[in-house]
Design an enzyme around this catalytic site. Structure first.
Site, short mmCIF file in Angstrom:
data_model
loop_
_atom_site.label_atom_id
_atom_site.label_comp_id
_atom_site.label_asym_id
_atom_site.label_seq_id
_atom_site.Cartn_x
_atom_site.Cartn_y
_atom_site.Cartn_z
N PRO A 1 0.81 -1.23 0.00
CA PRO A 1 0.00 0.00 0.00
C PRO A 1 0.84 1.28 0.00
O PRO A 1 0.87 2.01 0.99
CB PRO A 1 -0.82 -0.14 1.28
CG PRO A 1 0.06 -0.93 2.19
CD PRO A 1 0.86 -1.86 1.32
N CYS A 2 1.47 1.56 -1.14
CA CYS A 2 2.25 2.80 -1.23
C CYS A 2 1.32 4.01 -1.12
O CYS A 2 1.78 5.10 -0.81
CB CYS A 2 3.05 2.82 -2.52
SG CYS A 2 2.09 2.54 -4.01
#
Lengths: 266, 212
Positions: free
Chosen positions: A168-169
């Site tokens: 989850p950048c």
């Protein structure tokens, strides 16, 4: 009958000339059959339809594309390997991805991160620790992986994340509170993904604009990142805000052990 | 590109990581072996792909020490030869043995040779066609010895290992095979020419001069 040396040489040359090149399907077919080739299938996400690629080692790529053909050519260009369409994701992988996206961080998803630097992998592994619906600044990742000065490099590594949404950048934002860039379609897409995770990005950005970087509770005297689940449970009348960790420390607040807030440069 | 020994050690350490390199380094020769044994491109495609898959499955079952000691070139060749043999047996059950025509249809790639003229390339292609057809008329065991020893380029010892025959047998079979190929190419020249294929015979001429 005997073969003269001259004759034999000509014949042996001609036999060697019978060597030929295998059609591309031979090598790729063998890799598909052994589960080592990359395959892909569509997947529904908060950003609409995307495509997921995987191979025998794990998930290899997640990307958006208008259609399957466009995804294939992007994959070939960016990953440098051939890829074949599959009917659907293997059910275990599909299950793991949907549970991860729903916030279950205990689910293990095998990832194929060959060819990436140890620094990039460290950044991505750290991003995986950020809970759904929460965000951390780039500087937080830098500090957590022991490279507190590598804030810009963290941003670059996140931009190169081959498996966005799964790693989850989108949960990593600028240290000044601005939402920051996003490889899956810029800041608006990032707001949409975070919104789908239950985070009010309008509220977050308004707080940041007012100079708020950390929040604490005057009952526990613990200071948190603003989106930490502990911070968001604090009732409004007990909630205190700080522009810096130093300000919190001088007011007698200790850092939260869950979200581990760090001092942010500029 | 590492040597076969280095590749075998890498496969022993991490089969899945090393296998794509094995595919890159061996697919052309396995395809060539299958094509020259069977004479049909589609069969060769299936056999060479299947050989790679079987090699992978076999190594999955091996202890790492065993994989590390594999001599990949003869080992992979032996897998391809066995698969080709099984396929030919099945094919022989389906059609009368004298029917050679389908085998002769196989096409061939001409290696790019910068200095050769178009005429020369045509000649070479004709030679290749004749030679490939002559190979298919050898007995299967002699053909396999010739293909591994002189098309693929294995040593006598490696050919013997791949085919599970003594080196002396391989030497005798290779000798016999080369002699039969030469006779076949020469008798091809003496055959009355079909009216529709004068170019084909003309193309063969230089090759026959060369082996005289």
């Amino acid at each position: 009958m005997t073969i003269s040396p001259m004759t034999e040489t000509a014949l042996l040359d001609a036999l060697r000339d019978l060597r030929t090149t295998a059609p591309a399907s031979v090598g790729f077919g063998a890799l598909v059959a052994t589960g080592l080739a990359d395959r892909y299938a569509p997947i529904d996400t908060a950003l609409g339809r995307a495509f997921v690629a995987w191979n025998g080692r794990g998930l290899s790529w997640v990307g958006q594309a208008p259609d399957a053909a466009a995804f294939e050519s992007r994959f070939r260009a960016e990953v440098g390997r051939d890829i074949a369409a599959a009917d659907a994701l293997p059910s275990r992988l599909a299950d793991a991805i949907s549970r991860r996206m729903a916030g279950d961080r205990r689910v293990r998803i095998p990832l194929d991160l060959r060819g990436h630097t140890p620094f990039e992998v460290a950044v991505w592994m750290k991003a995986l620790e950020i809970p759904r619906g929460e965000v951390r600044p780039y500087g937080w990742i830098a500090a957590e992986i022991g490279k507190p000065k590598a804030v810009r490099a963290v941003g670059t590594a996140l931009a190169h994340n081959p498996v966005p949404l799964v790693v989850p950048c989108h949960r990593v934002v600028r240290s000044d509170g601005l939402i920051g860039q996003y490889s899956m379609g810029g800041p608006d897409a990032k707001r949409r993904v975070l919104g789908a995770e239950g985070l009010d990005t309008g509220w977050l950005e308004a707080e940041a604009a007012r100079g708020i970087r950390f929040t604490g509770s005057d009952t526990t005297h613990i200071v948190c990142n603003p989106t930490c689940r502990d911070a968001r449970r604090v009732m409004a009348r007990h909630r205190v805000t700080f522009p810096s960790l130093a300000a919190a420390a001088s007011a007698g607040y200790r850092p939260c052990k869950h979200c581990r807030p760090v001092s942010l440069a500029a | 590109m590492d040597t076969d020994a280095a590749l075998a050690r890498r496969l022993a350490r991490d089969l899945e990581a090393g296998f794509p390199d094995l595919v890159d380094q061996h697919r052309d020769r396995l395809y060539t072996i299958a094509l020259r044994l069977l004479g049909d491109r589609r069969d060769a495609e299936e056999v060479s792909q299947d050989a790679l898959v079987r090699a992978f499955r076999a190594m999955q079952g091996y202890r790492p020490e065993r994989t590390a000691e594999l001599r990949l070139r003869p080992w992979l060749a032996s897998i391809a030869v066995n698969l080709a043999r099984n396929r030919r047996r099945r094919a022989d059950d389906r059609r009368p043995p004298s029917q050679l025509e389908p085998m002769l249809e196989a096409g061939f790639d001409v290696p790019q040779d910068g200095r050769s003229s178009p005429e020369h390339r045509v000649d070479r292609r004709e030679t290749q066609d004749e030679l490939a057809a002559a190979l298919l008329r050898l007995t299967p065991s002699v053909r396999a010895a010739i293909v591994l020893r002189h098309v693929d380029g294995l040593s006598v010892a490696e050919t013997a290992e791949a085919l599970g025959r003594p080196e002396g047998t391989i030497k005798a079979q290779v000798h016999r095979g080369l002699r039969d190929l030469r006779v076949a190419l020469e008798s091809e020249r003496d055959r009355p020419l079909p009216a529709t294929a004068p170019k084909r015979a003309a193309g063969l001429q230089p090759a026959l001069e060369a082996i005289r």
